[in-house]
Write an enzyme that holds these catalytic residues in place. Sequence first.
Site, short mmCIF file in Angstrom:
data_model
loop_
_atom_site.label_atom_id
_atom_site.label_comp_id
_atom_site.label_asym_id
_atom_site.label_seq_id
_atom_site.Cartn_x
_atom_site.Cartn_y
_atom_site.Cartn_z
N ASP A 250 -32.36 6.13 -21.24
CA ASP A 250 -32.86 7.50 -21.43
C ASP A 250 -31.71 8.51 -21.47
OD1 ASP A 250 -34.24 9.91 -21.28
OD2 ASP A 250 -35.28 9.45 -19.39
N HIS B 37 -36.60 13.60 -15.91
CA HIS B 37 -35.56 12.74 -16.50
C HIS B 37 -34.25 12.83 -15.72
CE1 HIS B 37 -37.85 11.87 -20.19
NE2 HIS B 37 -38.33 13.09 -20.02
#
Lengths: 552, 552
Positions: A200, A373
């Site tokens: 990610d 995130h």
Amino acid sequence: MRKKNSKNKGETLRIVPLGGLGEIGKNMTVFEYGGDILIVDTGIMFPENDMLGIDYIIPDFQYLMDKRDQVKGIVITHGHEDHTGAIYHVLEAFNVPIYATPLTRGLLEVKLARAGAQKKARLQTVNAGDTVQIGKFKVEFCHVCHSIPDGVALGITTPAGLVVHTGDYKLDHTPVDNWPTDYAKLAEFAGRGVLALLADSTNADRPGWTPSERVIDPAFDKVFEEAEGRILVATFASLISRIQQVAEAAERHGRKMAFVGTSMRENAKMAIQLGYLKVSSDLVVPIDDALKMKPRDVVLMCTGSQGEPSSIMGRLAAGTNRQFDVIPGDTVVLSSHPIPGNEETVSRVINRLFQRGAKVIYDPIAAVHVSGHASQDEMVFMLNLVKPKYLVPVHGELRHLHQHAALAQQSAGLPAERIAVIENGQALEFRNGEMHLAERVPGGYVFVDGSGVGDIGPSVMREREALARDGFIFVNLKTDASSGRLLEEPEIITRGFVYLRDSEQLMAETRRQIEKVVARSNGNLQSELEHNLRNFLFEATRRRPMIFVVIN
Amino acid sequence: MRKKNSKNKGETLRIVPLGGLGEIGKNMTVFEYGGDILIVDTGIMFPENDMLGIDYIIPDFQYLMDKRDQVKGIVITHGHEDHTGAIYHVLEAFNVPIYATPLTRGLLEVKLARAGAQKKARLQTVNAGDTVQIGKFKVEFCHVCHSIPDGVALGITTPAGLVVHTGDYKLDHTPVDNWPTDYAKLAEFAGRGVLALLADSTNADRPGWTPSERVIDPAFDKVFEEAEGRILVATFASLISRIQQVAEAAERHGRKMAFVGTSMRENAKMAIQLGYLKVSSDLVVPIDDALKMKPRDVVLMCTGSQGEPSSIMGRLAAGTNRQFDVIPGDTVVLSSHPIPGNEETVSRVINRLFQRGAKVIYDPIAAVHVSGHASQDEMVFMLNLVKPKYLVPVHGELRHLHQHAALAQQSAGLPAERIAVIENGQALEFRNGEMHLAERVPGGYVFVDGSGVGDIGPSVMREREALARDGFIFVNLKTDASSGRLLEEPEIITRGFVYLRDSEQLMAETRRQIEKVVARSNGNLQSELEHNLRNFLFEATRRRPMIFVVIN
């Protein structure tokens, strides 16, 4: 990393990131090995502001249609729209088993039920820690924190090696469900030797460590202490952990909670049943009851944190909600960040809620939202923990992948040739422990508009742009077949070009112009008229409407 | 603060904020006293993403047209588009003297020259520290820092009292031109007693103190040290101090500098002539020469930091710039923040530049931009320094004004009843040292589209939205006048609805549908057809094109 054209041989692992718009490998990733195919995630993206009339966007997986029978399964890493939203379209193409953790499965079921397709889907529940053989792929599910519970990273083993796919993750040490990321499993992967890490990159330009979801609690406590009227909290219907935090704040401050909006109600019901949302039995009340209670005794949990006009918050801002209105004394909390492209809409909603007398709390006014995130330090930690031979930055725009690559070189010591910054559709091949760039397949996106999937492309989009900019003008002429003279005054239909009520003079001049051209026409009246009107109307208005002439 | 309807009497000072879109009193503010009118700023706003086809937006100053001869002058606080861009439109209505500091005047002249109106304008140069009598208004110009040199706050004195208008400001202690905000003048105003402060609220949700423009220098030094090829810097053509900083970095690192793009070239030339841009004579080279030099010897100063498709940076990203292309090895610096609503476009430009092999530097990757507006601590300092009786937060969206008001109460001890959070068009009146809410005038905005000013309103906008969403379908029928039967196959013209090449079947079915309706029509064929086609096409496509039927 060498560029090489090679056929897909038995011993080669191919990875193809697909996805939509700017983000790479976000919505869908394809793994191919020895004639078997595994799909990871089936997400949608929301259209950008200049993608006129488009409902949503799905990845272009057309290149898989020729090898449809090779697809052995679909794994969904977590329950957010950008990883689940296209499941119905993918199922139409490949009705293979779908593997998901319980909450993710629950959200998929809600979604499939709405499309009337839940019976068709072959859903398989897996749990973090499980290992499942899907065709030639051994898939291990490893728990990760994110802004939704029950997310997983994947360890995917084939004879070509072990590839780790992080999914969306953050390294939250105090998550709302008290279930931290499974560092031991990641370390165990490292011990076995990781060929490649797909990781990610969303927050690759944010320094430091993303704050824990827990930092939101004090901000909510302050809101609950100060609010004298109702509290309305808007967030994503899938943000189950945020709903949990609001429920806990409501308990602490003696308020009842009601869910508003179909998706919020359905998701909350499902999450309570599965035990992912833990609320005491008398906390939740129906909205009708909540509206009859004293304002300071309730909190309403709503959809619409992105300002979508059809959502509860969008309708409250516009004053078009049927069941209730925002009133002075209400405190509205937007517990979310605008998705890129939605900034304007969200600002407008905030301003309108203020206009209606509400107090509006949003980040950065108060810490009522944190990112789900990982930031830079977590990305470096992940690299140091997993120790991959190769890094493939995914989940982010090209700029984030470049930034992730720079970070891996500067802070994790990974040499540039071991990092592949690639775009959607660019296949990577792993053979004998080496990574190679392979061919590129169409890896773009497909527009969904109404019931049409993929029928709207650049040419229709250009037409919509032209119509949106300057509208059109349509001229209907009745002429005498032999003499070519006008039998009636030209009929003009126009939309999106000028305000007709104020443009009588322009229309009269346009008719005179048409009559002039008809009178001196020497052959191709239609193209003469279109050409002449184009110039005439541009001179008069500096606009360029689409022009159509029909001669009867 | 009491709501009161009162006529504009001699002893009353009226202040009316005008402006565009979400921001209040940003683009234009009107002061009325004793039959005289003073206009402060004449700015434009850029359209939001759903304002289709609109070029730009100007304040609605229609209510002044009845008292046109009362307007005595226009004062421009600084040279940015959102304070100057509508000057041509305002001049058309009131050709009165325009007062501006030298650089602001220079930028106005460049702008007016492009509209062919520089001879008409009666420009008056003023300098910070000057006092000018404009009708019944004594206007004192007080230097403030901003992201452009030569900005001013205003002290406006009438018998009703002294009102201070900050303009756009930051309290930069180390500005690029070494000319800090004139604190002494602001303190002097306070000593005389300030009735009301109209103050910039742009950054009201940012804690702390906005960093000095100087923090950019080290970031630029790092870029210049590391760049091995050309450096391209994009910023606003009016950001003269940023251009100065790039010029100084170029000097330090031995590069030549070229200006690219008409507005960049014209503004730089003017600013060099006026002495606001100080560059050594051999630093600047024409772009043609720069392109022939070694890449590591040049820096190109370009427009397009907002990703505008027609700007240099927009064209470089799209690969449509004529003179030169971005090539691998280039370093591109975006020295600006996206204006709200432009985030998507700017992201796309960054991604495309990466795709072309450039290294792209932007905030937050490096501190290559800082805000030109005061943050919370500066706002409180301003209140403490000026000590106004009343505060009118301006320059910001409604949410920023509310935040500014909350700040003034919490941190500067101003009671709520001494703060007026108002919207555009809401007049304030000051009488006997008291503030009153007066009536509301139309204070919205006016769309400029091509040569049309204000002719596009909500109805045309709705037409453009409908056309942008689903396009249109146009049916041309030739029928026999007596029998009503079709003489030819129906002619169909459609745009923005479906991709025609793939829609032969749909069009054939549509024709059959038309023939069916014609055959069984019992009177009003046109409306029967429109109704029937609407349902038929929605069933077939789930889209709702505009439908037009013409029967000849």
